[in-house]
Write a protein that holds these residues in place. Structure first.
Motif, mmCIF file in Angstrom:
data_model
loop_
_atom_site.group_PDB
_atom_site.id
_atom_site.type_symbol
_atom_site.label_atom_id
_atom_site.label_comp_id
_atom_site.label_asym_id
_atom_site.label_seq_id
_atom_site.Cartn_x
_atom_site.Cartn_y
_atom_site.Cartn_z
ATOM 1 N N PRO A 56 52.834 17.544 -45.547
ATOM 2 C CA PRO A 56 51.576 18.265 -45.790
ATOM 3 C C PRO A 56 51.545 18.996 -47.121
ATOM 4 O O PRO A 56 50.506 19.044 -47.789
ATOM 5 N N GLU A 57 52.691 19.538 -47.522
ATOM 6 C CA GLU A 57 52.720 20.279 -48.790
ATOM 7 C C GLU A 57 52.499 19.359 -49.991
ATOM 8 O O GLU A 57 51.984 19.793 -51.030
ATOM 9 N N GLU A 58 52.897 18.105 -49.848
ATOM 10 C CA GLU A 58 52.747 17.140 -50.939
ATOM 11 C C GLU A 58 51.472 16.309 -50.807
ATOM 12 O O GLU A 58 51.198 15.446 -51.652
ATOM 13 N N LEU A 59 50.714 16.526 -49.729
ATOM 14 C CA LEU A 59 49.454 15.802 -49.491
ATOM 15 C C LEU A 59 49.673 14.299 -49.467
ATOM 16 O O LEU A 59 48.914 13.515 -50.054
ATOM 17 N N THR A 76 48.759 1.504 -37.034
ATOM 18 C CA THR A 76 48.613 2.872 -36.534
ATOM 19 C C THR A 76 47.151 3.213 -36.316
ATOM 20 O O THR A 76 46.336 3.087 -37.234
ATOM 21 N N PRO A 77 46.762 3.625 -35.119
ATOM 22 C CA PRO A 77 45.361 4.002 -34.888
ATOM 23 C C PRO A 77 44.939 5.156 -35.790
ATOM 24 O O PRO A 77 45.707 6.111 -35.993
ATOM 25 N N LEU A 78 43.745 5.065 -36.302
ATOM 26 C CA LEU A 78 43.237 6.105 -37.195
ATOM 27 C C LEU A 78 43.148 7.443 -36.472
ATOM 28 O O LEU A 78 43.366 8.498 -37.076
ATOM 29 N N ARG A 79 42.859 7.412 -35.175
ATOM 30 C CA ARG A 79 42.753 8.663 -34.418
ATOM 31 C C ARG A 79 44.096 9.395 -34.383
ATOM 32 O O ARG A 79 44.137 10.636 -34.371
ATOM 33 N N GLU A 80 45.191 8.664 -34.367
ATOM 34 C CA GLU A 80 46.520 9.288 -34.390
ATOM 35 C C GLU A 80 46.775 9.949 -35.739
ATOM 36 O O GLU A 80 47.294 11.068 -35.814
ATOM 37 N N ILE A 81 46.400 9.255 -36.813
ATOM 38 C CA ILE A 81 46.570 9.810 -38.156
ATOM 39 C C ILE A 81 45.722 11.062 -38.315
ATOM 40 O O ILE A 81 46.197 12.105 -38.807
ATOM 41 N N GLU A 82 44.473 10.998 -37.893
ATOM 42 C CA GLU A 82 43.573 12.138 -38.070
ATOM 43 C C GLU A 82 44.005 13.324 -37.216
ATOM 44 O O GLU A 82 43.835 14.474 -37.626
ATOM 45 N N ALA A 83 44.572 13.069 -36.050
ATOM 46 C CA ALA A 83 45.070 14.172 -35.218
ATOM 47 C C ALA A 83 46.206 14.899 -35.915
ATOM 48 O O ALA A 83 46.290 16.143 -35.875
ATOM 49 N N HIS A 87 47.181 20.226 -39.467
ATOM 50 C CA HIS A 87 47.555 20.907 -40.709
ATOM 51 C C HIS A 87 46.333 21.192 -41.579
ATOM 52 O O HIS A 87 46.470 21.435 -42.779
ATOM 53 N N ASN A 88 45.151 21.148 -40.961
ATOM 54 C CA ASN A 88 43.909 21.444 -41.669
ATOM 55 C C ASN A 88 43.735 20.545 -42.896
ATOM 56 O O ASN A 88 43.327 20.991 -43.968
ATOM 57 N N GLN A 89 44.045 19.254 -42.714
ATOM 58 C CA GLN A 89 43.890 18.267 -43.775
ATOM 59 C C GLN A 89 43.042 17.110 -43.272
ATOM 60 O O GLN A 89 42.663 17.051 -42.098
ATOM 61 N N MET A 90 42.724 16.175 -44.172
ATOM 62 C CA MET A 90 41.796 15.105 -43.801
ATOM 63 C C MET A 90 41.994 13.883 -44.691
ATOM 64 O O MET A 90 42.615 13.952 -45.764
ATOM 65 N N LEU A 91 41.464 12.748 -44.223
ATOM 66 C CA LEU A 91 41.248 11.575 -45.064
ATOM 67 C C LEU A 91 39.906 11.798 -45.748
ATOM 68 O O LEU A 91 38.851 11.672 -45.130
ATOM 69 N N ALA A 92 39.954 12.149 -47.013
ATOM 70 C CA ALA A 92 38.750 12.638 -47.682
ATOM 71 C C ALA A 92 37.669 11.584 -47.826
ATOM 72 O O ALA A 92 36.485 11.915 -47.941
ATOM 73 N N PHE A 93 38.035 10.310 -47.799
ATOM 74 C CA PHE A 93 37.031 9.264 -47.973
ATOM 75 C C PHE A 93 36.266 8.950 -46.691
ATOM 76 O O PHE A 93 35.433 8.038 -46.665
ATOM 77 N N ALA A 122 51.413 1.509 -45.406
ATOM 78 C CA ALA A 122 50.751 2.052 -46.595
ATOM 79 C C ALA A 122 51.042 3.531 -46.709
ATOM 80 O O ALA A 122 51.245 4.229 -45.709
ATOM 81 N N THR A 123 51.068 4.003 -47.941
ATOM 82 C CA THR A 123 51.183 5.425 -48.238
ATOM 83 C C THR A 123 49.858 5.887 -48.840
ATOM 84 O O THR A 123 49.343 5.251 -49.765
ATOM 85 N N ILE A 124 49.317 6.945 -48.297
ATOM 86 C CA ILE A 124 47.991 7.399 -48.708
ATOM 87 C C ILE A 124 48.015 8.872 -49.092
ATOM 88 O O ILE A 124 48.849 9.642 -48.615
ATOM 89 N N LYS A 125 47.091 9.217 -49.967
ATOM 90 C CA LYS A 125 46.898 10.610 -50.359
ATOM 91 C C LYS A 125 45.930 11.262 -49.386
ATOM 92 O O LYS A 125 44.898 10.666 -49.034
ATOM 93 N N VAL A 126 46.245 12.479 -48.948
ATOM 94 C CA VAL A 126 45.357 13.242 -48.079
ATOM 95 C C VAL A 126 44.949 14.513 -48.828
ATOM 96 O O VAL A 126 45.552 14.869 -49.836
ATOM 97 N N LEU A 127 43.929 15.188 -48.329
ATOM 98 C CA LEU A 127 43.425 16.396 -48.976
ATOM 99 C C LEU A 127 43.177 17.501 -47.954
ATOM 100 O O LEU A 127 42.984 17.213 -46.760
ATOM 101 N N PRO A 128 43.164 18.754 -48.407
ATOM 102 C CA PRO A 128 42.814 19.846 -47.481
ATOM 103 C C PRO A 128 41.393 19.693 -46.962
ATOM 104 O O PRO A 128 40.494 19.261 -47.695
ATOM 105 N N ALA A 129 41.185 20.028 -45.707
ATOM 106 C CA ALA A 129 39.843 20.010 -45.134
ATOM 107 C C ALA A 129 39.056 21.212 -45.642
ATOM 108 O O ALA A 129 39.631 22.277 -45.907
#
Length: 395
Positions: A58-61, A69-76, A81-87, A173-180
């Motif tokens: 989370p600190e490195e986003l 991997t189900p998207l719902r698992e990733i989003e949970a 950590h109050n983060q999101m898939l920004a797209f 895949a490795t993806i960038k995440v962002l703060p919500a």
């Protein structure tokens, strides 16, 4: 009936591809099998067991996960950590009669799917940092890494994004995440026609209030929501609470007209419906199209469609969802003729299999681009084993 193969590890995936003959349909949970031309293959390569988050810092986003991997698992994991898939990846499963919540990371990347926030932060391909794939010979290929500036030369990760599984099989895949955002408010302006809404959305997107999404629902679509029976223009603001409140006041002054404000709770389901094109989920017999256009050109395209057609705008007018009768060519010739003077492209997102087999689902390519596409395809999958013909008949 095709043989179903279910590898559970990267090594098993490579062995299955190297040790099998014939063609493969690649699926995760199968929520978007109706997107693209219909397939006839010897094998179904089911990646649903190739699942799980392997790295999350989370600190490195940054997050890494297997393709199934189900998207719902990733989003949970991100929400904790109050983060999101920004797209804002959409959930298109219900458009095809599938349950909601079945989308996988691999499917989102393969289709390069992005939601309303694309106008602010970019598309899915802008958030993929690295990936592992298996080519048509069963060889494992790794590209990219865990930071943004990790590519010199050929960016395989972005090439895979939007390839619809026709180049190689995505393993992880490795993806960038962002703060919500801390706060979200949506300004609703009622009663504008297409042209006035396009002007307002473009002004807002280019203005100082830094909106994160802009959409327009004509009366025939708005009536399916809690907004009422008038056409409604929607402008979303996100950020810290104090910033959102300040910018909202300015935006109300700039927008004028008959407006009201929706808080995050009320607006959340509305933006999800826009993200998922949920207004078209019930009538699965019609042809559903996505038109990518210059944002200011949307009203001209809508006029060409004529009366009685269901449509709405997202991305500030740059994306138009259109539902048309599936008879004949499903409206393909008229849509592409309307688009020709302004540029852009047309994609058939959903239609009966017979129609998807008979016409171009994706925007036709000129000879030079088609030749380049064939060479890229041959470099990864020379025997045309992966999702053959899903995007184009002869590529």
């Amino acid at each position: 009936m095709s043989e179903r193969l279910q590898p559970a590890t990267l090594a098993e995936l490579a062995a299955v591809i190297a040790g099998s003959e014939g063609t493969f349909e690649i699926v995760g949970q199968g929520s978007k099998r109706g997107f693209g031309r219909p397939l006839q293959t010897e094998h179904t390569l089911d990646l649903s067991r190739l699942s799980g988050v392997s790295l999350y810092e989370p600190e490195e986003l940054v997050m890494s996960a297997a393709a199934g991997t189900p998207l719902r698992e990733i989003e949970a994991r991100l929400v904790a950590h109050n983060q999101m898939l920004a797209f804002e990846p959409p959930d298109l499963g219900p458009l095809y009669g599938q349950p909601a919540g079945q989308a996988t990371l691999g499917g989102i990347i393969a289709c390069n799917l992005s939601g309303p926030r694309r106008v602010k932060v970019g598309a899915a391909r802008d958030f993929i940092l690295g990936c592992t794939v298996v080519n048509g010979s069963g060889e494992v290929v790794k590209a990219g890494g865990r930071v943004v500036k990790n590519v010199t030369g050929y960016d395989l990760s972005k090439l895979m994004t939007g390839s619809f599984g026709t180049l190689a099989v995505l393993a992880d895949a490795t993806i960038k995440v962002l703060p919500a955002p801390e706060s979200s408010r949506t300004l609703c302006i009622a009663g504008l026609d297409d042209a006035a809404a396009a002007v307002l959305m473009n002004k807002a997107l280019g203005g100082a209030q830094d909106i994160s999404a802009a959409a327009y629902l004509p009366a025939g679509i708005a009536v399916q929501t809690t907004l009422g029976s008038e056409a409604t223009t929607l402008l979303r603001l996100e950020g810290t609470a104090i910033s959102v409140d300040h910018r909202l006041g300015k935006l109300e002054e700039e927008a004028g007209g008959k407006s009201r404000v929706l808080g995050e709770g009320d607006a959340g389901s509305l933006w999800r419906s826009i993200r998922d094109a949920a207004f078209f989920a019930e009538d699965r017999g019609e042809a559903l199209w996505r038109l990518s256009v210059p944002p200011a050109a949307g009203p001209a395209v809508a006029r060409e469609l004529g009366g009685g057609v269901r449509y709405f705008y997202d991305w500030g007018g740059g994306l138009i969802w259109v539902g048309l009768p599936a008879a004949g060519d499903g409206g393909a010739a008229n849509l592409r003729a309307a688009m020709a003077p302004i540029g852009g492209h047309v994609t058939l997102v959903r239609a009966p299999a017979a129609l998807r087999a008979a016409i171009d689902v994706f925007q036709p390519m000129d000879a030079a681009l088609a030749a380049l596409t064939r060479r890229v395809k041959e470099s990864f999958d020379p025997l045309k084993r992966f999702n053959p013909g899903r995007m184009y008949r002869d590529v």
